[in-house]
Scaffold this active site. Structure first.
Site, mmCIF file in Angstrom:
data_model
loop_
_atom_site.group_PDB
_atom_site.id
_atom_site.type_symbol
_atom_site.label_atom_id
_atom_site.label_comp_id
_atom_site.label_asym_id
_atom_site.label_seq_id
_atom_site.Cartn_x
_atom_site.Cartn_y
_atom_site.Cartn_z
ATOM 1 N N ASP A 114 -7.919 -25.209 -14.726
ATOM 2 C CA ASP A 114 -8.783 -24.953 -15.876
ATOM 3 C C ASP A 114 -9.509 -23.609 -15.708
ATOM 4 O O ASP A 114 -10.028 -23.309 -14.628
ATOM 5 C CB ASP A 114 -9.811 -26.098 -15.946
ATOM 6 C CG ASP A 114 -10.631 -26.092 -17.219
ATOM 7 O OD1 ASP A 114 -10.035 -26.251 -18.292
ATOM 8 O OD2 ASP A 114 -11.867 -25.954 -17.134
ATOM 9 N N GLU B 293 1.898 -26.215 2.473
ATOM 10 C CA GLU B 293 1.905 -27.179 3.593
ATOM 11 C C GLU B 293 2.576 -28.485 3.183
ATOM 12 O O GLU B 293 2.888 -29.323 4.020
ATOM 13 C CB GLU B 293 0.464 -27.481 4.034
ATOM 14 C CG GLU B 293 -0.260 -26.296 4.627
ATOM 15 C CD GLU B 293 -1.777 -26.564 4.748
ATOM 16 O OE1 GLU B 293 -2.192 -27.738 4.712
ATOM 17 O OE2 GLU B 293 -2.531 -25.573 4.839
#
Ligand code: GLC
Length: 566
Positions: A232, A282
């Site tokens: 956002d 990751e």
């Protein structure tokens, strides 16, 4: 593919050629081969408050989403984007977050979210969630601590508190929702910055504590199995040093449109997204970041560099209206810009912040898309708007790249343009003193069953539904081969079978008000004009038409589109 036969794929080349109303260009010749599911994904935006109500309290919820997953699988989408479901202060429909690791009671529990994730995944649907990093709710524990603490304290340093200038605010910045962007804590105390509502204080992203907190939030949701984040106000996090004046007097900020000024799109945001990309890395290479960045296309491209975000909504396309040249320009530019950074375009025709396509395209101005349409405004012609929105859908879904659909778009829902002031919930309406009616009209609860209370959404929907929604209910459209829902289902199935989303761009040709986009999978022809136009080529090549009989005797009807086999 050969190189462009206009003056190379440069901004001036394409724009200049398009002004000449007739152009044939070979685009995207240097695009890297598509890899990664998001590059061609159709993502369906669920606005949980208005999607499906599992417990009958008038507000949609996660059990409602869970129940409708088979509907979404049947529609044929690849992923969902869930607008905020977090515990919230309730001032901006969930975009004022109190606890970014939780689920608001009105939407259910974390267990409900886990169930949505598990069941969506079992249906082959990925789930992206909304992340709101620019601001929190004023009821967020950090902000409550900040208010209780002294100026200059570490608690206040997580937000943007400043002393005023005399009796006035620290600078001249307006809030995007109207009024000043500053609110004073108390007489004789500091002011705090909120680019949106006063209940949405902006974080200070130069503070390492804020950065660490958001990386931890990312990990929290990645560990739970979400497939990515819609970020956002991605262009708002970093403000220019010293918070200099904007210098535009009383001119209000645009609600939906390119944002410029010292509070937007500062170079420093990119460090944040590089760090986030490393966090996502990751977890393998299937989790994504999608930017809501209201910046120029040139600047949006920066968010899409290979070590930053995966996607950014193409708001130029969204704002192009029903105008062949504007749409052609947006398409060409998006292809050029995204391929330049190794990304793919991300098309969008509607979302919870703008007037829905049916209503936008049903007005002569066609581009009044950001401020909402109210009872005193010129009302859209819904027959015309629906016809054009169906054609727009075929263009959007026929284009290579990813497409975001907003719930109800597949039903051809219009905005509710006659909401009374007492029903309005959007802070924009209040903060502008009604000058802008705001976005509620695009957020009306979904009609599922024409004959049930609340059109199958449930008893007393939090926003009233307009009468027109009955005939557009899912159960009515399911039985109708000509319905907008049937058109979307066919288009999505054919898009998948033909590989249209992952295809290569070949040519974008504008002739008068007819736009022809040719890709390695198919050809999309759209007539933006009010008169039929001749389409060259084999009449037997018709794959799909936006309205029955759109293509007859080689003539494409007004405001219609077709997909043609190559
Ligand atoms: C984004 C959201 C919008 C919200 C604003 C503030 O633009 O899409 O709905 O009001 O951010 O969070």
């Amino acid at each position: 593919m050969t190189k462009a036969d206009i003056d190379g794929p440069t901004a001036t080349g394409i724009a200049g050629a398009l002004e000449a109303t007739e152009v044939a260009g070979v685009l995207g010749a240097d695009a890297t081969p598509a890899s990664g599911w998001w590059r061609s994904a159709v993502v369906y935006q669920v606005y949980p408050r208005s999607f499906a109500d599992g417990d009958g309290d008038g507000v949609g919820d996660l059990p409602g989403v869970r129940e409708k997953l088979p509907y979404l699988a049947g529609l044929g989408v690849d992923a969902l984007w869930l607008s905020p479901f977090y515990p919230s202060g309730g001032v901006d429909a969930g975009y004022d977050v109190v606890d970014p690791r939780g689920v608001d009671l009105v939407f259910g529990t974390l267990a409900d979210l886990d169930a949505v994730l598990a069941e969506a995944h079992a249906l082959g649907i990925r789930v992206i969630i909304d992340l709101v990093p620019n601001h929190s709710s004023s009821r967020h524990p950090w902000f409550v601590e900040a208010l209780a603490a002294e100026p200059g304290s570490p608690e206040r340093a997580r937000y943007l508190f400043r002393p005023g200038r005399g009796d006035g605010p620290p600078n001249d910045w307006p809030s995007k929702f109207g009024g000043s962007a500053w609110t004073r804590v108390a007489p004789d105390d500091e002011w705090y910055l909120h680019l949106y509502d006063a209940g949405q204080p902006d974080f200070d992203w130069s503070n390492p504590e804020v950065r660490a907190e958001y990386e931890s939030i990312l990990r929290f949701w990645l560990d739970r199995g979400v497939d990515g984040f819609r970020v956002d106000v991605a262009h708002g996090l970093v403000k220019a040093p010293g918070l200099p004046d904007l210098g535009r007097g009383d001119e209000p900020l645009v609600l939906a449109g390119v944002d410029t000024g010292p509070m937007w799109d500062q170079d420093g945001v990119h460090d944040i997204y590089r760090a986030w990309r490393r966090v996502l890395g990751e977890y393998g290479d299937d989790r994504i970041l999608v930017a809501e960045a209201w910046a120029t296309e040139e600047r949006v491209a920066l968010y899409l560099r290979p070590d930053e975000m995966h996607q950014a909504f193409d708001f130029r396309y969204l704002g192009a209206g029903w105008d062949a040249a504007a749409v052609a320009g947006a398409v060409s530019r998006a292809v050029e810009i995204s391929s330049g950074v190794g990304a793919s375009p991300t098309w969008v025709l509607s979302n919870h912040d703008v007037v829905r396509a049916v209503s936008r395209f049903g007005r002569a101005d066609a581009v009044a898309w950001s401020a909402g349409i109210g009872p005193d405004d010129a009302q859209p012609d819904l027959t015309l708007g629906t016809r054009r929105a169906r054609a727009g859908a075929l263009l959007t879904l026929g284009l290579p790249g990813s497409a975001y659909l907003y719930q109800g778009e597949e039903l051809g829902l219009p905005d509710h343009t006659e909401l009374p002031p007492s029903a309005r919930r959007d802070p924009v309406f209040r903060r502008t003193g009604g000058a802008s009616v705001g976005r509620d009209g695009a957020r009306i609860p979904m009609p599922w069953h024409a004959a049930h209370p609340g059109l199958g959404f449930g008893g007393h929907p939090w926003l009233p539904q307009p009468e027109s929604y009955g005939a557009l209910a899912v159960d009515v459209q399911e039985g109708d081969r000509m319905s907008t829902l049937s058109l979307y289902r066919r288009a999505l199935a054919l898009r998948r079978r033909s590989g249209a989303g992952a295809a290569e761009f070949a040519e974008c040709r504008l002739e008068g008000r007819m736009l022809t986009v040719t890709t390695s999978a198919l050809r999309v022809v759209v007539n933006f004009g009010g008169d039929p136009v001749r389409v060259d080529g084999d009449p037997g090549a018709l794959l799909l038409e936006s309205v029955p009989g759109a293509l007859r005797d080689g003539m494409l009807a007004a405001d219609a589109a077709v997909w043609l086999r190559l």
